[in-house]
Design a protein around this motif. Structure first.
Motif, PDB file in Angstrom:
ATOM      1  N   SER A 169       0.830  -1.201   0.000  1.00 22.26           N
ATOM      2  CA  SER A 169       0.000   0.000   0.000  1.00 22.26           C
ATOM      3  C   SER A 169       0.865   1.252   0.000  1.00 22.26           C
ATOM      4  O   SER A 169       0.610   2.209  -0.745  1.00 22.26           O
ATOM      5  N   SER A 205      -8.348  -3.898 -12.014  1.00 27.04           N
ATOM      6  CA  SER A 205      -7.047  -3.372 -11.600  1.00 27.04           C
ATOM      7  C   SER A 205      -6.804  -3.588 -10.114  1.00 27.04           C
ATOM      8  O   SER A 205      -5.649  -3.588  -9.664  1.00 27.04           O
ATOM      9  N   GLY A 206      -7.863  -3.778  -9.351  1.00 28.35           N
ATOM     10  CA  GLY A 206      -7.701  -4.075  -7.938  1.00 28.35           C
ATOM     11  C   GLY A 206      -6.987  -5.383  -7.687  1.00 28.35           C
ATOM     12  O   GLY A 206      -6.418  -5.596  -6.613  1.00 28.35           O
ATOM     13  N   VAL A 207      -7.003  -6.297  -8.685  1.00 29.02           N
ATOM     14  CA  VAL A 207      -6.293  -7.565  -8.543  1.00 29.02           C
ATOM     15  C   VAL A 207      -4.789  -7.330  -8.481  1.00 29.02           C
ATOM     16  O   VAL A 207      -4.064  -8.013  -7.757  1.00 29.02           O
ATOM     17  N   ALA A 208      -4.312  -6.371  -9.247  1.00 28.07           N
ATOM     18  CA  ALA A 208      -2.872  -6.122  -9.325  1.00 28.07           C
ATOM     19  C   ALA A 208      -2.388  -5.113  -8.304  1.00 28.07           C
ATOM     20  O   ALA A 208      -1.227  -5.161  -7.879  1.00 28.07           O
ATOM     21  N   LEU A 209      -3.246  -4.167  -7.908  1.00 30.13           N
ATOM     22  CA  LEU A 209      -2.819  -3.094  -7.009  1.00 30.13           C
ATOM     23  C   LEU A 209      -3.371  -3.347  -5.619  1.00 30.13           C
ATOM     24  O   LEU A 209      -4.511  -3.026  -5.328  1.00 30.13           O
ATOM     25  N   ALA A 210      -2.550  -3.961  -4.780  1.00 34.28           N
ATOM     26  CA  ALA A 210      -2.996  -4.300  -3.435  1.00 34.28           C
ATOM     27  C   ALA A 210      -3.003  -3.075  -2.541  1.00 34.28           C
ATOM     28  O   ALA A 210      -2.256  -2.130  -2.742  1.00 34.28           O
ATOM     29  N   SER A 230      -7.201   2.864   0.330  1.00 34.75           N
ATOM     30  CA  SER A 230      -7.911   3.011  -0.941  1.00 34.75           C
ATOM     31  C   SER A 230      -8.718   4.305  -1.001  1.00 34.75           C
ATOM     32  O   SER A 230      -8.988   4.816  -2.091  1.00 34.75           O
ATOM     33  N   ALA A 287      -9.808  -2.726  -4.768  1.00 34.72           N
ATOM     34  CA  ALA A 287      -8.394  -2.867  -4.408  1.00 34.72           C
ATOM     35  C   ALA A 287      -8.167  -3.590  -3.079  1.00 34.72           C
ATOM     36  O   ALA A 287      -7.303  -4.474  -3.000  1.00 34.72           O
ATOM     37  N   ASN A 346      -7.282  -8.300  -4.138  1.00 37.63           N
ATOM     38  CA  ASN A 346      -5.849  -8.360  -4.446  1.00 37.63           C
ATOM     39  C   ASN A 346      -5.254  -9.697  -3.994  1.00 37.63           C
ATOM     40  O   ASN A 346      -5.849 -10.414  -3.178  1.00 37.63           O
TER      41      ASN A 346
END
Length: 338
Positions: A73, A103-108, A114, A138, A142
């Protein structure tokens, strides 16, 4: 000794300062270590031993994921400018919502982080629907959250798939609902102002400050959740959980409300849910879907960032959508209410 005169004319001693919470915690831990023999004799009660075992197990299992989550984060806040996401979003809002959700899968990131990220996106011209979709996705879909869920529920791969599907569906549905019924005037003007990107050496400072703040906030909620889980295991009769298991609708509503009240970090909530093993999987899944979407701390953050008019409309709608999506995902991936 020299004194410093403040603006009110009062003398203050620079050597005198207030103790911080970290110093108090360290002092308590030192006293506990020194007096562990006395504490063991004074509190040698089976119920307390059980509760302490549950508390330590939840904290130890969840802490690595929590630390990794806050580090990522902080890295995103410091080194990934919001304009990068804005450039890859389609112009069409409905499609942008889908991209923002994935995109939440890649950006933890945890749910606390958030909110300012979504504010930054809006300030750089991203459509509110897409920014709000990212806000919900996000912290919920993630890899860190999914891996922690798999570790907390070994032998239950359906829980990972159901959590992913229910959380992603919640984010997408809320984004599309905003396109249809959302109004820009609900969002406070300050949230739409352009925010400068962090540059140069300030990035490392932003990384450290973001990670530290997230760890302190999320760690406190983790401890609270572990305490509640330990108390449930000792103080709440097993017949109560059995009754919730027999009345699945009541169980779902109770766990959804509990997710709002506990306000756990998404990297750690799976271990708390797993500790409530007397409940069926479906209510615990709803707990995991609702928590990262809306809870007490998120409502306060949203109200402070986007305004009360926004929070009073967005939070209840998110709660209802999250419950419905969680139940739907459970029926699809868990084979009903088991």
């Amino acid at each position: 000794m020299a004194t410093v005169v403040d603006s009110g004319g009062q003398g203050t001693d620079p050597a005198r300062r207030r103790l911080t919470s970290i110093e108090v915690l360290c002092a308590v831990l030192v006293l506990a270590i020194l007096g562990q023999s006395w504490l063991r004799a004074a509190f040698d009660v089976p119920a307390l031993r059980t509760a302490s075992t549950v508390f330590v197990a939840v904290c130890v299992q969840a802490l690595p994921f929590l630390v990794l989550g806050v580090l990522l984060s902080g890295a995103i806040a410091a080194f990934v400018p919001a304009r990068v996401l804005r450039r890859v979003l389609p112009r069409r809002q409905a499609a942008a919502v889908g991209v923002a959700g994935l995109s939440g899968v890649a950006l933890a990131g945890c749910e606390c982080a958030s909110v300012p990220v979504a504010r930054r996106l809006m300030g750089q011209g991203v459509a509110p629907a897409a920014a709000l979709t990212f806000l919900l996705a996000a912290p919920a879909v993630n890899p860190i959250v999914l891996v922690s869920t798999a570790v907390a529920f070994p032998g239950e791969p359906g829980m990972v798939a159901a959590r992913f599907a229910g959380s992603l569906a919640t984010a997408l549905v809320m984004g599309w609902l905003w396109i249809r019924w959302g109004k820009l005037e609900w969002i406070a003007e300050r949230a739409l102002r352009r925010l400068p990107d962090v540059e140069g050496n300030g990035r490392w400072r932003a990384f450290a400050e973001t990670a530290r703040a997230d760890l302190v906030d999320a760690g406190g909620f983790l401890v609270l959740g572990a305490l509640v889980a330990a108390a449930f295991g000792v103080l709440v009769p097993g017949e109560w959980f059995s009754a919730l298991g027999d009345q699945i609708v009541l169980g779902v509503l109770v766990m959804a409300a509990l997710a709002v009240v506990l306000s756990l970090c998404s990297e750690a909530d799976a271990f708390v849910a797993a500790s409530l093993s007397a409940l069926p999987l479906l209510p615990r899944l709803v707990f995991l879907v609702v928590g990262p979407a809306i809870d007490a701390k998120l409502f306060a953050l949203q109200a402070g960032t986007f305004g009360r008019a926004f929070a009073l409309r967005f939070a209840p709608a998110t709660f209802v959508v999250a419950v419905v999506c969680g139940v739907g995902a459970g029926l699809l991936f868990l084979g009903g209410a088991r």
